[in-house]
Design a protein around this motif. Structure first.
Motif, PDB file in Angstrom:
ATOM      1  N   ALA A 147      -4.999   4.064   0.926  1.00  0.00           N
ATOM      2  CA  ALA A 147      -4.386   3.665  -0.075  1.00  0.00           C
ATOM      3  C   ALA A 147      -3.675   4.870  -0.781  1.00  0.00           C
ATOM      4  N   ILE A 167      -4.607 -10.520  -1.192  1.00  0.00           N
ATOM      5  CA  ILE A 167      -3.967  -9.269  -1.914  1.00  0.00           C
ATOM      6  C   ILE A 167      -2.754  -9.734  -2.581  1.00  0.00           C
ATOM      7  N   TRP A 182      -9.149  -2.567  -7.279  1.00  0.00           N
ATOM      8  CA  TRP A 182      -7.749  -2.653  -8.054  1.00  0.00           C
ATOM      9  C   TRP A 182      -7.094  -1.396  -7.701  1.00  0.00           C
ATOM     10  N   LEU A 183      -5.888  -1.366  -7.218  1.00  0.00           N
ATOM     11  CA  LEU A 183      -5.037   0.020  -6.822  1.00  0.00           C
ATOM     12  C   LEU A 183      -3.710   0.110  -7.508  1.00  0.00           C
ATOM     13  N   CYS A 184      -3.633   0.975  -8.177  1.00  0.00           N
ATOM     14  CA  CYS A 184      -2.345   1.424  -8.820  1.00  0.00           C
ATOM     15  C   CYS A 184      -1.763   2.760  -8.680  1.00  0.00           C
ATOM     16  N   ALA A 242       1.112   1.452  -3.035  1.00  0.00           N
ATOM     17  CA  ALA A 242       1.393   0.910  -4.693  1.00  0.00           C
ATOM     18  C   ALA A 242       2.602   1.205  -5.440  1.00  0.00           C
ATOM     19  N   LEU A 292      -2.396   0.522   2.118  1.00  0.00           N
ATOM     20  CA  LEU A 292      -1.864  -0.306   0.905  1.00  0.00           C
ATOM     21  C   LEU A 292      -0.940   0.671   0.242  1.00  0.00           C
ATOM     22  N   SER A 330       0.406   5.980  -3.309  1.00  0.00           N
ATOM     23  CA  SER A 330       1.383   5.657  -4.125  1.00  0.00           C
ATOM     24  C   SER A 330       2.236   6.737  -4.511  1.00  0.00           C
ATOM     25  N   LEU A 389      -2.953  -5.289  -6.512  1.00  0.00           N
ATOM     26  CA  LEU A 389      -1.912  -3.952  -6.101  1.00  0.00           C
ATOM     27  C   LEU A 389      -0.926  -3.806  -7.079  1.00  0.00           C
ATOM     28  N   GLY A 391       0.186  -8.211  -5.339  1.00  0.00           N
ATOM     29  CA  GLY A 391       0.859  -7.192  -5.823  1.00  0.00           C
ATOM     30  C   GLY A 391       2.070  -7.564  -6.810  1.00  0.00           C
TER      31      GLY A 391
END
Length: 321
Positions: free
Chosen positions: A76, A169, A244-246, A101, A99, A78, A208, A171
């Motif tokens: 992951a 998922i 939870w990915l951000c 973000a 993934l 971003s 996401l 997003g």
């Protein structure tokens, strides 16, 4: 029979043939019965073996399904802001699912093409992308749709749940009003967005979002700037997501435990933007399921163990958040 064996009794030829015929018939019946019993026994054994094989296959298939759903390595990141064109600064570890973000820094169609080319170089069998406030072109080119599509990746951006590698998922690129694209004009608009996208009965494995929730991974300049409406919507879920990915808030990078009424959510701000200013250890995160073991990938060999001194690479789009 005793008369036949007696020396006084002399059977005729016809009688002898009758006796022989009866004897042969009895022998045939006995042999046939034994053969049929053996055949039935053999068929029973074969059927039993077949049933055992079927059970084994079902058990193996179940194990494979469980491994597919849980034995995954997620990668992951971003907020590359153009860093994806600099493999000498950014190293993406291998894994099963990539993934992203948001905030690739997509300003025009050429940037979309460059981002797609970068995705194509990555070995991950599955790639899921959402966008961010600095991906201006993706909202403009969508022409009223939730977002544009990408070659070689599933786009999870305000368009419902994407199912990948046994994971559900969801997003979203949307963040509170600050700067750029996918901005909420008001708190009321944010509440309406999240209530629609995250109904209470939603079943999600991975969330996401470009922006973090209020209070977790959202601290910059000494204050929390995360999305309160997003946090409220997640807290109202009957079943919390596993992960939870951000990104968005570069200073908030790191892993956090978010308490939920029905469990704990592992939240990770996966921003890598500070690699561009010499912090080579701010590489993509690696998350291994089912235990949610979190680690950080190694920097490229050229950057390992040192900071870039006196030279900071400027991204094509200046990172804002």
């Amino acid at each position: 029979l005793q008369r036949a064996m007696s020396s006084r009794y002399r059977p005729s030829i016809v009688q002898s043939l009758v006796f022989v015929s009866l004897f042969l018939a009895a022998a045939y019946l006995l042999t046939g019965s034994s053969s049929k019993s053996a055949q039935l026994s053999s068929m029973g054994n074969a059927r039993s073996q077949e049933e055992r094989s079927t059970v084994d296959v079902l058990q193996n298939n179940t194990m494979e399904t469980q491994q597919d759903a849980t034995g995954l390595t997620l990668v992951a990141l971003s907020d590359t802001h153009g860093l994806h064109v600099r493999p000498d600064l950014l190293a993406v570890p291998p894994g099963d699912v990539l993934l992203f973000a948001g905030d690739a820094g997509i300003e025009d169609a050429h940037d979309v093409e460059q981002f797609e080319k970068w995705l194509a170089t990555l070995p991950h069998p599955h790639k899921v992308v959402t966008f961010g406030n600095m991906d201006f072109y993706t909202e403009k080119a969508a022409q009223g749709k939730p977002s544009i599509g990408l070659q070689g990746a599933s786009v999870a951006c305000n368009n419902g749940i994407v199912e990948v590698a046994g994971l559900r998922i969801l997003g979203s690129a949307s963040t509170p009003k600050f700067y750029g694209s996918f901005q909420f004009p008001s708190e009321a608009a944010a509440q309406a967005h999240w209530q629609q996208l995250l109904p209470k009965d939603a079943r999600i494995d991975v969330l996401l979002t470009h922006g973090p929730p209020h209070g977790y991974g959202d601290t910059t300049k000494g204050r929390h700037v995360g999305d309160k409406a997003l946090l409220d919507a997640v807290m109202a879920l009957e079943q919390p997501p596993k992960l939870w990915l951000c990104g968005h808030i570069h200073d908030g990078r790191g892993a956090y435990d978010v308490p939920h009424p029905r469990g704990t959510i592992k939240l990770i701000n996966v921003a890598v933007a500070y690699v561009a200013r010499g912090e080579s250890d701010k590489q993509p995160f690696i998350i291994r399921l089912p235990g949610l073991d979190v680690s950080v990938g190694s920097p490229p060999a050229a950057q390992a163990g040192r900071q870039v001194q006196g030279e900071v690479w400027r991204a094509p789009v200046t990172p804002v958040m």
